[in-house]
Design a protein around this motif. Structure first.
Motif, mmCIF file in Angstrom:
data_model
loop_
_atom_site.group_PDB
_atom_site.id
_atom_site.type_symbol
_atom_site.label_atom_id
_atom_site.label_comp_id
_atom_site.label_asym_id
_atom_site.label_seq_id
_atom_site.Cartn_x
_atom_site.Cartn_y
_atom_site.Cartn_z
ATOM 1 N N GLN A 404 0.823 -1.201 0.000
ATOM 2 C CA GLN A 404 0.000 0.000 0.000
ATOM 3 C C GLN A 404 0.865 1.263 0.000
ATOM 4 N N ILE A 405 1.899 1.264 0.820
ATOM 5 C CA ILE A 405 2.784 2.436 0.894
ATOM 6 C C ILE A 405 3.475 2.676 -0.446
ATOM 7 N N MET A 406 3.944 1.597 -1.070
ATOM 8 C CA MET A 406 4.611 1.754 -2.364
ATOM 9 C C MET A 406 3.626 2.193 -3.445
ATOM 10 N N ALA A 407 2.363 1.745 -3.324
ATOM 11 C CA ALA A 407 1.340 2.182 -4.284
ATOM 12 C C ALA A 407 1.067 3.678 -4.158
ATOM 13 N N ALA A 439 5.599 -8.546 -7.229
ATOM 14 C CA ALA A 439 4.969 -7.237 -7.042
ATOM 15 C C ALA A 439 5.986 -6.120 -6.931
ATOM 16 N N VAL A 440 7.212 -6.470 -6.531
ATOM 17 C CA VAL A 440 8.268 -5.485 -6.306
ATOM 18 C C VAL A 440 9.518 -5.917 -7.068
ATOM 19 N N SER A 441 10.212 -4.944 -7.626
ATOM 20 C CA SER A 441 11.480 -5.218 -8.324
ATOM 21 C C SER A 441 12.567 -4.323 -7.748
ATOM 22 N N ARG A 442 13.789 -4.852 -7.704
ATOM 23 C CA ARG A 442 14.934 -4.067 -7.217
ATOM 24 C C ARG A 442 15.841 -3.629 -8.367
ATOM 25 N N GLU A 443 15.420 -3.848 -9.598
ATOM 26 C CA GLU A 443 16.239 -3.437 -10.749
ATOM 27 C C GLU A 443 16.380 -1.917 -10.764
ATOM 28 N N ARG A 444 17.614 -1.451 -10.781
ATOM 29 C CA ARG A 444 17.981 -0.027 -10.744
ATOM 30 C C ARG A 444 17.547 0.643 -9.439
ATOM 31 N N HIS A 445 16.288 0.464 -9.054
ATOM 32 C CA HIS A 445 15.809 0.993 -7.763
ATOM 33 C C HIS A 445 14.580 0.198 -7.351
ATOM 34 N N HIS A 447 10.944 -0.600 -6.750
ATOM 35 C CA HIS A 447 9.707 -0.045 -7.296
ATOM 36 C C HIS A 447 8.655 -1.138 -7.464
ATOM 37 N N LEU A 448 7.401 -0.702 -7.576
ATOM 38 C CA LEU A 448 6.305 -1.633 -7.846
ATOM 39 C C LEU A 448 6.314 -2.011 -9.317
ATOM 40 N N THR A 449 6.087 -3.274 -9.590
ATOM 41 C CA THR A 449 5.942 -3.740 -10.966
ATOM 42 C C THR A 449 4.497 -3.512 -11.414
ATOM 43 N N PRO A 450 4.205 -3.662 -12.711
ATOM 44 C CA PRO A 450 2.800 -3.567 -13.146
ATOM 45 C C PRO A 450 1.888 -4.541 -12.400
ATOM 46 N N ILE A 451 2.389 -5.759 -12.116
ATOM 47 C CA ILE A 451 1.589 -6.728 -11.354
ATOM 48 C C ILE A 451 1.351 -6.206 -9.938
ATOM 49 N N GLY A 452 2.378 -5.591 -9.341
ATOM 50 C CA GLY A 452 2.244 -5.035 -7.998
ATOM 51 C C GLY A 452 1.190 -3.940 -7.942
#
Length: 664
Positions: A404-407, A439-445, A447-452
């Motif tokens: 929720q926070i990342m959204a 739901a979350v990716s660490r690539e470069r930084h 962030h939420l993925t489209p699925i997330g």
């Protein structure tokens, strides 16, 4: 706050013209009689001056219904609406209804409410009562909360997960708008004395104290420790019933639905054996998962010549005021979440209340007149209770919170401005969980993925959101919606202790070799197919109320899927598709059979067993998925499903490679 400052509250209110003997005049007189009324002018002045204000309002002061009206009458809604948040939906609905009556307007016009899947507001709305979760969802689309001029955070002392996240979100929105021409004001309202932390968090906001209208309460402690608090509660209920006037209603605090329904049955059974000259009883349950219409039954008066007994969870501590209550029975117990990040166990267990909670419960008996509180524990036991409740955010699984926070667009959840930060290991565990779900990716930084982003739109735990989204790939969304809905409510299987064997025999006709998830689907399908549903439920030991609630949840989730353009397909009786779909969200909740007949979880190598209520209790499949772990005498898997080891590995090869140490 100094004595001089407190004295400043007692100013003479301005007289207003009122008509004689009309419903409007009666409501106006009631408003004027509230303890908060003399403080009206001072309140408005202080809120105008400060960016944030903390209001400490004792039980019965009238703060929840009156402060929003005062702000509206003072013209403080020109820049936007007033949002008033509540931890629970029943409070948002009942309070907004009361305020609309006081203002003489139709609910949904000037005054409205917004709870999950029920929006009773319009373009005219100026005061909007809503659950914490709904304001959080609005913040995902509008982080500045630009529709609002004032946000009132009510019942702040309850410290639910949503409330604590909302503190940070509203504070950030206020900072964003500080330099503009539409600043956001925050009013934090609490009913307990522990308000210094609120004041410090909101930039040393002034604390305003409201005197409550608390009538005298006689406090009765148990003379000795009660090993069976439910039995002593039942005895106390009938002691009060036979000694006190029938017009005096009771409120009994219990821990959950199962306990409430058990006590309700016992009350009805014992009442049948009472002498004819003893008045009748009406036992009414109140807990969060009750359908809204049934929750509102507690506000209706008892039939003539009968006494009303409300059997409630902690939902009745502060969120709602039930008229007619003169006697409170406090068991001293509450069912609360407790998450252990190290073991991955998210336990919902019965524990002692805090002293603050105990006093809140006591105050329920003195809202309208003098009352009595019967504590089912000794005075010595009370002194050993924690002073305040530990915030839920420090004792629960944080996967939903982090999502929720990342959204909301907040990238670094580890530095989010929590009032009382949860353990870092819990936040890290939640991030890892979301990363494994995709739901979350660490690539470069980070962030939420489209699925997330898609998962964040569903009011479910992340694993179940992932299962729903994945169903489109397996052509079984209709079946998955049913299973998820049934898992989202209290158990639909009802087994009275005295009829346990009969219940088990009745359920066997629904058992499926694939496991509990498909069995629950079978029960739902059979329920839908019959005409006399209540009779069918009684014969098959199925909880009709919970199954009806699951139907409502399913309809709401289906509407969300339609909005998300998900294809609503059915797989019929292809249960393999359903089980493969469940793996997409629950692969971390898997276990492998060991040589000694026990199971070992593949995630944390923890010894677990199949719960006795499972249709697979007598079976020993090689691999299982489970929906939750519960700890009693040992650690049990609940709601289990048979899966293939290859399916698990295909879904998350890196996860199982790390844990199994080899490829399959």
């Amino acid at each position: 706050m100094t004595d001089e400052e407190r004295a400043g509250w007692d100013h003479t209110p301005k007289k207003q013209k009122t008509s004689n003997s009309s419903p409007e005049n009666d409501l106006y007189q009631q408003r004027c009689s509230l303890p908060i009324y003399p403080a009206r002018g001072k309140l408005i002045t202080e809120i105008r001056k400060a960016a944030s204000v903390v209001v400490l309002g004792e039980t019965g002061s009238g703060k929840t219904t009156q402060i929003p009206q005062y702000l509206l009458e003072a013209g403080m809604t020109k820049a936007g609406m007033i949002a008033v948040t509540q931890p629970r939906r029943v409070a948002a609905i009942s309070i907004s209804t009361r305020v609309a009556d006081e203002m003489g307007c139709e609910l949904g016009t000037q005054v409205g409410y917004c709870v999950r899947f029920d929006d009773a507001t319009s373009e005219q709305t100026k005061i909007k009562y809503m659950t914490d979760g709904m304001l959080l969802r609005e913040a995902i689309l509008d982080p500045k909360l630009s529709r609002y001029s004032i946000v009132v955070l009510d019942e702040a002392h309850e410290r639910t997960v949503h409330t604590d996240v909302l503190f940070g979100v509203v504070k950030a929105a206020q900072q964003h708008r500080a330099n503009g021409n539409r600043p956001l004001k925050i009013v934090v309202m609490s009913a307990t004395m522990d308000v210094d932390s609120f004041s410090q968090y909101f930039n040393k906001a002034p604390v305003l104290y409201l005197q409550g209208r608390q009538h005298p309460i006689e406090l009765m402690y148990s003379s000795s420790s009660q090993p069976d608090y439910l039995f002593s509660t039942l005895v106390t209920i009938f002691q009060i019933h036979q000694e006190q006037p029938v017009s005096e209603d009771m409120l009994v605090f219990l821990t959950g639905q199962e306990e409430i329904e058990s006590v309700a049955r016992s009350v009805r059974e014992v009442a049948l054996d009472l002498p004819q000259n003893v008045p009748g009883l009406v036992a009414i349950p109140m807990y969060a998962s009750l359908p809204p219409g049934q929750q509102l039954r507690v506000f209706q008066p008892a039939p003539s010549g009968k006494r009303k007994i409300i059997l409630a969870t902690n939902i009745a501590e502060t969120s709602v005021t039930i008229p007619g209550i003169k006697h409170v029975i406090d068991t001293g117990k509450v069912k609360a979440k407790s998450y252990q990040a190290g073991s991955g166990l998210d336990l919902l267990r019965v524990q002692w209340v805090s002293q603050a909670q105990a006093w809140q419960r006591t105050g329920r008996s003195g809202r309208e007149d003098s009352g009595t509180c019967w504590r089912m524990y000794t005075e010595d036991e009370f002194t050993k209770l924690l002073a305040n409740t530990i915030p839920e955010i420090q004792r629960c699984n944080l996967s939903s919170v982090v999502l929720q926070i990342m959204a909301l667009g907040i990238k670094n959840v580890l530095t989010f401005d929590f009032m009382d930060p949860p353990p870092r290991e819990s936040l890290e565990a939640a991030l890892k969980h979301l990363e494994l779900l995709g739901a979350v990716s660490r690539e470069r930084h980070l962030h939420l993925t489209p699925i997330g982003k898609e998962m964040s739109t569903y009011p479910l735990d992340p694993p179940m959101s992932k299962v729903i989204i994945s169903a489109k790939d397996y052509g079984c969304l209709e079946e998955i919606l049913t299973i998820v809905s049934v898992l989202s409510v209290e158990s639909i299987l009802h087994s009275p202790m005295s009829k346990r064997d009969k219940a088990l025999a009745a359920w066997k006709k629904f058992y499926c070799s694939e496991g509990d998830h498909v069995t629950l689907l079978s029960v739902y399908r059979a329920f839908k197919a019959v005409k006399n549903k209540k009779e069918w439920c009684r014969e098959n030991y199925i909880n009709h109320r919970n199954l009806k609630h699951a139907m409502e949840v399913r309809k709401q989730l289906r509407d969300l899927c339609v909005r998300a353009n998900l294809t609503l397909q059915s797989c019929g009786h292809d249960f393999t598709a359903i089980r493969k779909c469940l793996i997409q969200g629950l692969f971390m909740y898997s276990a492998e059979l060991q040589c000694d007949g026990s199971y070992l979880t593949l995630d944390r190598k923890q010894t677990v067993s199949i719960h006795p209520s499972s249709c697979l209790f007598q079976c020993k499949p090689s691999y299982l998925l489970y929906s939750e772990l519960v700890q009693t005498s040992k650690c049990y898997m609940r709601n289990v499903c048979v899966v293939d080891a290859e399916w698990l590995y295909e879904t998350a090869p890196s996860f199982f490679r790390q844990r199994c140490g080899k490829k399959r």
